[in-house]
Scaffold this motif. Structure first.
Motif, short mmCIF file in Angstrom:
data_model
loop_
_atom_site.label_atom_id
_atom_site.label_comp_id
_atom_site.label_asym_id
_atom_site.label_seq_id
_atom_site.Cartn_x
_atom_site.Cartn_y
_atom_site.Cartn_z
N PRO A 225 0.84 -1.20 0.00
CA PRO A 225 0.00 0.00 0.00
C PRO A 225 0.87 1.25 0.00
O PRO A 225 1.90 1.30 0.67
N ALA A 226 0.44 2.24 -0.76
CA ALA A 226 1.21 3.48 -0.83
C ALA A 226 0.37 4.70 -0.49
O ALA A 226 0.88 5.66 0.07
N SER A 227 -0.93 4.66 -0.80
CA SER A 227 -1.79 5.82 -0.56
C SER A 227 -2.64 5.61 0.68
O SER A 227 -2.75 4.49 1.21
N SER A 228 -3.27 6.69 1.11
CA SER A 228 -4.16 6.60 2.26
C SER A 228 -5.30 5.63 2.00
O SER A 228 -5.66 4.83 2.87
N ASP A 229 -5.87 5.68 0.78
CA ASP A 229 -6.98 4.79 0.47
C ASP A 229 -6.55 3.32 0.45
O ASP A 229 -7.31 2.44 0.86
N GLU A 230 -5.33 3.05 -0.02
CA GLU A 230 -4.87 1.67 -0.03
C GLU A 230 -4.65 1.15 1.39
O GLU A 230 -4.97 0.00 1.70
N TYR A 231 -4.10 2.00 2.27
CA TYR A 231 -3.96 1.59 3.67
C TYR A 231 -5.33 1.39 4.32
O TYR A 231 -5.52 0.46 5.11
N LEU A 232 -6.27 2.27 3.98
CA LEU A 232 -7.62 2.10 4.54
C LEU A 232 -8.25 0.82 4.00
O LEU A 232 -8.94 0.10 4.74
N PHE A 233 -8.04 0.53 2.73
CA PHE A 233 -8.51 -0.73 2.16
C PHE A 233 -7.97 -1.91 2.97
O PHE A 233 -8.72 -2.83 3.32
N ASN A 234 -6.68 -1.89 3.25
CA ASN A 234 -6.09 -2.98 4.03
C ASN A 234 -6.70 -3.05 5.43
O ASN A 234 -6.96 -4.14 5.95
N ALA A 235 -6.92 -1.88 6.04
CA ALA A 235 -7.50 -1.86 7.39
C ALA A 235 -8.90 -2.48 7.37
O ALA A 235 -9.24 -3.28 8.25
N LEU A 236 -9.71 -2.12 6.38
CA LEU A 236 -11.06 -2.68 6.29
C LEU A 236 -11.01 -4.18 6.01
O LEU A 236 -11.79 -4.96 6.59
#
Length: 504
Positions: free
Chosen positions: A139-150
């Motif tokens: 993950p590189a962006s905020s949305d990708e990290y949020l995707f991983n968190a979800l």
């Protein structure tokens, strides 16, 4: 016979020879494909090598070179396996770089590759809709990290979800609503809370998250009230705060449930989430719109509070039966909820209304007079309900009571017309107490069928001054008439059922 068997066995062994030769070269082909895999971004070597070996296998078979065909076939199987895996995985950086971070780092340094572009919103949302979304390896962006968190939270990995969520919050100035919801949910788990407490709250949403973390419902209500009072109604966190405030207010009223005044404070949240345009704009801010829909369902399930908020005190007027003029008129007050007190405004002061058999009741003695009554009650929390303005109309109440009695017993039940003189029948008596329920009496005969109206209405001033006098309705039918028709015109203007009686 034995010579034929020997020739057949030699031919069978010759056919098996390429297979035995190919087996060790399958492993060699796999190793060769894995070695070529890191160069996938520059050149799809595994696929090209497999294509070249396929041509070599065709030449070897054409030349009947069995040994060469076996070796080339083994290499081809190994390389083809790697190429097929690359195609199915859709990994433009190769299989190894997709799953092993050091390989991706080597690619960036040795091959001068730029970092892979972040996934766009629509691709992340589509991946979240999958039954079991897999976290992204880089993950590189905020949305990708949020995707991983979800994704990790859906798997029950709360520690991993908390770590990914902190990375998402650190990379976005204004957090997405589902990031805030996930932060609040993870704070309910000790293992995740230890990780979340290691980083400061995001500046733009720190106040809201701090309010959501408060353990007591009354404290959350006060904090969320302050947030909504100080922010724009269309702000990015307004609907989140409204939803949290609605549930906090419900929790603060348990086990009794919300009062009418408290329900009126909760109702705006339900109305806001029922607004399709506003909710659509709100859901667009989510990375996972499904969580927005779940949030909306939870708030719309509170729709019953709008019914509670609309409840008001009622006034029922009880007039004594006709013929009992000395009795007062009673106003019984119906309450929508338990109340500490019911009050009547007199001048600038509020006077408590007494209770009869547990029901707040006002006794209004004669002389009756029209008046405006202002009433209110104090709920169980001591909060004054909305004022009820009641215009007391004693004359109208007396007329309604008399009309009800007339309808019940019939205005002509005891009357029998008979000739007293030529062209004259005995008069129709109407008691004074019942006159208030009538406007007029209509009569007609079979000879003159057009009704004649005799007014019997009592003016309000006479009705309120005291006892209404009795009246006799004079009826003068033609001498040849044999049937008399009668109909009552009631106080509300309605016409009663006609009665036809013989004249005796």
């Amino acid at each position: 016979m034995s010579a034929a068997i020997g020739v057949a066995s030699r031919r069978s062994a010759a056919r098996r020879a390429p297979v035995r030769l190919a087996q060790p070269f399958v492993v060699v082909g796999l190793l060769l494909g894995l070695a070529a895999d890191p160069a996938q971004p520059v050149l799809p070597l595994a696929g090209l090598l497999a294509l070249g070996l396929a041509l070599g296998l065709a030449l070897a078979l054409a030349a009947r070179a069995q040994r060469a065909a076996g070796m080339v076939a083994g290499l081809l199987l190994g390389l083809a396996g790697i190429a097929a895996a690359q195609i199915s995985a859709d990994g433009p950086r190769g299989l190894l770089a997709t799953h092993i971070p050091p390989v991706a780092i080597w690619q960036a340094a040795a091959l001068g590759l730029p970092p892979p572009p972040p996934w766009p919103e629509d691709r992340l949302r589509a991946a979240l809709d999958a039954p079991h979304p897999r976290p992204l390896p880089y993950p590189a962006s905020s949305d990708e990290y949020l995707f991983n968190a979800l994704a990790l939270d859906a798997r029950g990995d709360r520690q991993g979800a908390a770590t990914a969520l902190l990375a998402a919050l650190a990379r976005r100035e204004t957090p997405r609503p589902d990031a805030l919801l996930l932060h609040a949910a993870l704070n309910g788990w000790a293992d995740a809370r230890r990780i979340l407490d290691t980083a400061p709250l995001p500046p733009d949403a720190g106040t809201l998250l701090a309010a959501l973390r408060l353990p007591g419902a009354p404290a959350r209500v006060a904090a969320l009230d302050a947030i909504l009072a100080g922010s724009s109604a269309s702000g990015p966190d307004a609907l989140l705060a409204l939803a949290a405030l609605a549930h906090a207010r419900i929790a603060a009223t348990l086990p009794e449930g919300p009062t009418v005044a408290e329900a009126a404070r909760i109702a705006p949240a339900v109305e806001a989430f029922a607004d399709e345009a506003r909710f659509t704009a709100f859901a667009d801010q989510f990375l996972d719109p499904h969580r927005a829909r779940l949030l909306r369902q939870g708030v719309l399930a509170l729709d019953w509070v709008r019914d509670v908020a609309s409840r008001r005190m009622t006034v029922t007027t009880l007039v004594p039966p006709p013929g009992l003029p000395g009795q007062p008129i009673l106003l019984r007050l119906g309450l929508p909820e338990p109340a500490r007190a019911v009050q009547l405004r007199q001048g600038e002061a509020w006077v408590e209304v007494s209770r009869e058999d547990g029901v707040p009741t006002l006794r209004l003695p004669r002389p009756f007079a029209p008046q405006r009554l202002v009433l209110r009650y104090l709920d169980r929390d001591g909060v004054a309900a909305a004022e009820l303005v009641h215009d007391f109309d004693p004359a109208g109440a007396i007329r309604a009571q008399a009309q009800q009695a007339l309808r019940r017993h019939g205005p002509f039940a005891l009357y029998q017309p008979g000739w007293t003189a030529p062209g004259q029948v005995n008069p129709l008596p109407i008691a004074g107490a019942l006159r208030a329920g009538l406007r007029a009496i209509e009569w007609w005969t079979e000879i003159e069928p057009v009704p004649r109206r005799v007014p019997v209405e009592v003016p309000d001033a006479v009705l309120l001054a005291g006892d209404t006098p009795r009246i006799l309705v004079e009826i003068t039918p033609p001498e040849a008439a044999r049937l008399l028709g009668l109909a009552a015109i009631y106080a509300d203007g309605s016409r009663g059922e006609p009665v036809i009686q013989p004249i005796r």
